[in-house]
Scaffold this active site. Structure first.
Site, PDB file in Angstrom:
ATOM      1  CG  ASP A   1      -2.045   0.644   1.103  1.00 55.20           C
ATOM      2  OD1 ASP A   1      -2.197   1.762   0.198  1.00 55.20           O
ATOM      3  OD2 ASP A   1      -3.334   0.575   1.484  1.00 55.20           O
TER       4      ASP A   1
ATOM      5  CD  GLU B   1      -6.774   5.217   2.488  1.00 57.57           C
ATOM      6  OE1 GLU B   1      -5.839   5.313   3.296  1.00 57.57           O
ATOM      7  OE2 GLU B   1      -6.758   5.697   1.382  1.00 57.57           O
TER       8      GLU B   1
HETATM    9  C1  BGC Z   1      -5.291   3.175   0.077  1.00 59.69           C
HETATM   10  C2  BGC Z   1      -5.330   1.965  -0.654  1.00 59.69           C
HETATM   11  C3  BGC Z   1      -5.117   2.649  -2.169  1.00 59.69           C
HETATM   12  C4  BGC Z   1      -3.790   3.599  -2.326  1.00 59.69           C
HETATM   13  C5  BGC Z   1      -3.583   4.021  -3.723  1.00 59.69           C
HETATM   14  C6  BGC Z   1      -3.805   3.895   0.204  1.00 59.69           C
HETATM   15  O1  BGC Z   1      -3.854   5.137   0.777  1.00 59.69           O
HETATM   16  O2  BGC Z   1      -5.015   2.612   1.303  1.00 59.69           O
HETATM   17  O3  BGC Z   1      -6.498   1.426  -0.751  1.00 59.69           O
HETATM   18  O4  BGC Z   1      -5.212   1.705  -3.346  1.00 59.69           O
HETATM   19  O5  BGC Z   1      -3.870   4.516  -1.308  1.00 59.69           O
HETATM   20  O6  BGC Z   1      -4.264   5.087  -3.770  1.00 59.69           O
END
Ligand code: BGC
Ligand code: BGC
Length: 938
Positions: free
Chosen positions: A294, A487
């Site tokens: 991630d 998030e």
């Molecule tokens: C998230 C992921 C995402 C990634 C790319 C991260 O902050 O946890 O789900 O795919 O960013 O955008």
């Protein structure tokens, strides 16, 4: 085709002979091509393949060639400035040209989070977020939705989608709950698998398919307290039973990539967890795709950056979403390989996995955007699929007979609420921007517009805050819920509706017409305060751009069919609550949903809808789904009511509440304790619905105790609008320092209640922030009908001309409800600040022979007894002072023998100067003087 020929000829030029390079030969097997290519690659080229940079981090397109970057992504919102399919295609092709310009010409793989449609692209179709899709229970529809998303993504050149999120969300406080299909492994499996099938199609080489990514491995939705990126504390058995099955299904479906989770399992971060990433995922489950990290997630591992890289790559991460300092990542990994900390075998394994997916995607044959797909982006055909997803995802939580469907003609409908006409809000996070936005951020139909489309002949009037000039109407529809987040920004400890939302629903209900509430939210919210004031409730989740899907059900063109993908808790203290828990008593269970708009058959008995303790906690209101027959037989109804603290609770009467005839009011003997849980059982009687059905005995059921709001700790500041209940007032924006809201429209007799928790018994100085145009208001403060303060307010000379005044008051420690009543209205209130002046809890030690007992009772009202003992014949004085140190009276002034004495003290004698609060009494015996405090609560 033309493109293929161009490249073909280019390759001919480069190598002179057909496909002498096996890796370029589309007829060779994937593994032959991969091995051939791997054999030609330098360490730099291999490490480059393992590197993913965000597009905003690229210093120049040529870095892609210089550093052999294997992948670029657009993080949430990182769209090109020309945010159109052509703008994306130009951007993508530009990057790809740079990758192709290297000697081996290995194409890039470009990734985005198209988590509910191609959500970074303006005017793409936006689907409901996964939590809503989970309610459809329709894998075929989810497959189709993913297929549509794949087409829109592929149309912009992008090859790879960081989706589906197959988290199993076990705690609604988690800000990513809406990204999960629900709270069970079953949904992650069936719908995750369907999404993978839709994204990847029958063959990845197809121009309209994209590589899928199951995320976030593993147990991202199982963290303690629902903390994003937190720690999943659980046994391996639980991990395997709840959080792993989704991956097993996705792998069986051939998912090409898996993203590791930021979170930890029992304290160890997934990004360094070799057992889970390699032994379980790759070896045991046979996952042959590649694992991507991630965003900057390896940076969170213990140790310095070199150790982060070493740990994560050795644990099994194949590609690192760096995403910024890719040069540093590359040089760090290279050093680690050179010094043997990371083996070449591990590098080859990672690169082999990455190249395999690139070859399967047909990137070597078709590296550039297929622009023929542009026309499909945001097309009607695609929007129709999303609209179907919306209507199938709606969960009808509550409905009284006849309320739904709404009529389309000869009707006037008032629509209110901040989520009724806001595309940004109904799309939620991950829409145009990472955190989402407000208003017309992209093309779509709001819920209000959907209603207007569905019923063009109805008189549909909208006022966001529910202020209507003409309140004469047949129905109200209130659309409330959450504002967008993504998030960690969405982690919330309290999922209650705001006071404004609750009051809006109440206000609409006061019009006496049915109220339909539509909740737009990424998770269940605590709706108990409005339950009672609604006639129907629909959970619409975060439906996306196709608001028409909501009106499809609202007006009865389609029956509701959605079933909850997650348990709906009745209160915050039930969370976490999940299907399968022992003691499972939610408001609505997992799988619940009313799936018919048909009326219940005539003559069927009334069904219990809600039971709530209201007002001053001395009544229970019980609402049924249909009107109750004439109140005559109510006297012979037998209930059994008990409270967790009050025990058995008696009641003195049952009456039918006047409004729509569906509610009975049970008057309790005595009040219930704020916060205690109550249960209600209907034992016997002959309660009938109007159409003759008999109520069956029910219960015990949980009674929602509205006196449950979190107590506000004192000393401290309370915003006037943070009342737990009120009568007659309204809020408005204030221009006072600090902004926000003030309480206004306060008329004579109006009141607000605050649920407070003084930390100490004692005197408090209350500062009131008030404004008034021309009236001298009078404010009265009461706790349980005891006056703890009262005063006339000054005139400040304007509704927003603020002044702070003060007032002495006193409280005993502990949770209680303070009512602020306007004996005379005409003022505004912005905040109340309570400072502790003196506490009765800290007493000084007395020499042993003397004793100056605490007065009793304490607190007292109006009299108390002061007891003291002296060891020898002395001159004794006992005096009482008020909290400002003024002497109120001398109770004793004489010589006394050794012994114990009791003296009565009553404030009746000092009425004019004895408000609630702290008083002191002082005993002087011989040369010694001792002081005690006592608390008067009137
Ligand atoms: C998230 C992921 C995402 C990634 C790319 C991260 O902050 O946890 O789900 O795919 O960013 O955008
Ligand atoms: C003011 C409010 C006030 C109300 C009283 C309004 O014009 O804006 O602050 O509470 O009048 O009637």
């Amino acid at each position: 085709m033309k493109r293929i020929i161009v490249i073909f000829m280019f390759m001919l030029l480069v190598c002179g002979t057909g496909f002498a390079q096996v890796y370029l030969d589309p007829n060779a097997s994937v593994s032959e091509r991969v091995e051939d290519l791997l054999g030609r690659m330098s360490l730099d080229e291999k490490i480059g393949q393992m590197t993913q940079a965000d597009r905003t981090a690229l210093s120049s397109n040529s870095d892609i060639a210089t550093y052999y970057l294997g992948s670029i992504l657009s993080g949430g919102g990182a769209a090109p400035s020309d945010n159109t399919p052509a703008g994306w295609a130009d951007m993508y092709d530009g990057y790809q040209q740079s990758a192709l310009s290297t000697s081996l010409g290995i194409p890039l793989i470009y990734g985005v989070d198209a988590v509910h449609g191609h959500n970074n692209l303006k005017n793409a179709v936006i689907f409901p977020h996964n939590i809503g899709l989970g309610c459809t229970r329709n894998p075929e529809l989810i497959r189709r939705a993913a297929e549509v998303t794949a087409i829109e993504v592929a149309a912009t050149g992008v090859d790879w989608n960081f989706s589906p999120c197959i988290a199993v969300a076990r705690d609604e406080r988690w800000g990513r709950t809406y990204e999960a299909f629900g709270e069970t492994a079953e949904l992650a499996q069936s719908l995750g698998e369907a999404a993978v099938k839709g994204f990847q199609g029958d063959t990845l080489a197809d121009a309209s398919t994209v590589l899928a990514c199951a995320k976030h491995y593993v147990a991202d939705g199982g963290t303690r307290g629902g903390v994003d990126q937190g720690n999943a504390v659980m046994t391996e058995e639980e991990l395997r039973a709840i959080h792993l099955p989704g991956y097993i299904s996705a792998i069986e479906q051939g998912v090409g990539t898996v993203m590791a989770s930021y979170s930890s399992w029992n304290g160890e971060k997934l990004h360094g967890y070799k057992y889970l990433l390699t032994d379980v995922l790759k070896v045991e489950l046979g996952f042959e795709g590649f694992v991507v990290s991630d965003w900057a997630a390896i940076d969170q591992l213990d140790g310095d950056y070199s150790s982060d890289v070493e740990t994560s790559i050795n644990a099994g991460i194949d590609m690192v979403m760096v995403p910024y300092d890719y040069k540093n990542f590359i040089s760090t990994l290279k050093t680690l390989v050179q010094d043997g900390s990371v083996t070449e075998d591990r590098i080859d394994d990672a690169v082999r996995r990455i190249l395999t997916q690139k070859i399967k995607l047909g990137l070597f044959e078709n590296p550039l955007t297929d622009r023929s797909l542009f026309a499909l982006v945001g097309s009607d055909e695609h929007r129709e699929v999303a609209r179907q997803c919306v209507r199938e995802s709606l969960v009808l939580l509550k409905r009284k007979d006849d309320v739904l469907p709404l009529p389309k003609t000869n009707t006037r409908i008032l629509v209110a609420g901040s989520n009724a006409n806001n595309i940004g809000y109904q799309c939620g996070g991950w829409t145009i921007n990472w955190q989402g936005g407000s208003g017309n951020i992209t093309e779509g139909t709001t819920i209000l517009e959907g209603m207007q489309n569905a019923a063009p002949n109805a008189d549909i009037v909208f006022s966001e805050d529910g202020e209507f000039n003409n309140t004469d109407a047949d129905y109200s529809v209130v659309v409330i819920g959450e504002t967008p987040y993504a998030e960690s920004a969405g982690d919330r400890a309290d999922l209650s509706l705001t006071k404004t939302e609750v009051n809006l629903v109440k206000k609409m209900k006061e019009l006496g017409k049915p109220v339909v509430v539509i909740l737009v939210s990424g998770r269940p919210l605590i709706i108990e305060p409005i339950l009672h004031f609604t006639d129907a409730i629909i959970a619409a989740w975060l439906p996306g751009t196709e608001g028409d899907g909501v009106s499809d059900v609202l007006f009865g063109d389609y029956q509701p069919i959605g079933l909850l993908s997650t348990t709906w808790p009745g209160s915050m203290d039930q969370i976490p609550i999940n299907f399968g828990d022992t003691d499972y008593d939610p408001l609505y269970a997992y799988g619940y949903g009313i799936t018919s708009l048909e009326d219940s058959p005539a003559g069927s008995g009334p069904i219990l809808e809600s039971a709530i303790v209201v007002e001053d906690a001395s009544e229970i209101e019980v609402t049924f789904n249909k009107a109750i027959n004439d109140p005559a037989p109510l006297s012979n109804l037998v209930f059994s009511i008990s409270g967790s603290q009050s025990g058995e609770i008696g009641y003195s009467g049952v009456v039918l509440k006047e409004n729509d005839g569906t509610t009975i009011v049970i008057t309790l003997q005595g009040s219930v304790v704020p916060g205690e849980s109550l249960s209600l059982q209907y034992v016997s009687g002959s309660l009938q619905s109007e159409d003759g059905g008999m109520l069956e005995p029910f219960g015990p059921v949980n009674v929602y105790n509205t006196a449950k709001a979190a107590a506000l700790a004192l000393p401290g500041k309370i915003e006037a609008e943070d009342y737990s209940d009120m009568f007659g007032i309204d809020t408005e924006n204030t221009s006072d320092d600090g902004g926000g809201l003030n309480v206004g429209w306060i008329d004579d007799g109006d009141w607000m209640e605050y649920y407070i928790n003084p930390q100490a018994s004692g005197t408090y100085m209350l500062y009131l922030r008030i404004a008034s145009e021309s009236n001298a208001g009078i404010i009265k403060l009461t706790v349980d009908d005891r006056i703890v303060g009262s005063r006339t307010l000054p005139v400040t000379g304007g509704w927003q001309t603020w002044q702070t005044i003060n007032q002495i008051t006193g409280f005993a420690a502990g949770e209680q409800t303070l009512r602020v009543t306007a004996e005379k209205g005409g003022f505004n209130l912005n905040w109340l600040q309570f400072d502790l002046v003196v506490s009765v809890d800290d007493e000084n030690e007395l020499p042993e022979q003397y004793s100056l007992e605490q007065n009793y009772p304490n607190p007292f009202n109006p009299s108390t007894i002061i007891e003291y003992s002296i060891p020898e014949y002395s001159s004794v004085k006992l005096k009482v002072f008020n909290m400002l140190g003024q002497e109120l009276g001398v109770l004793i002034d004489k010589f006394q023998d050794a012994g114990t004495y009791r003296v009565s003290f009553s404030t009746d004698r000092y009425e004019a100067v004895a408000p609630s609060g702290v008083y002191f009494y002082t005993l002087s015996a011989g040369s010694k003087t001792f002081t005690r405090k006592m608390l008067l609560l009137k």
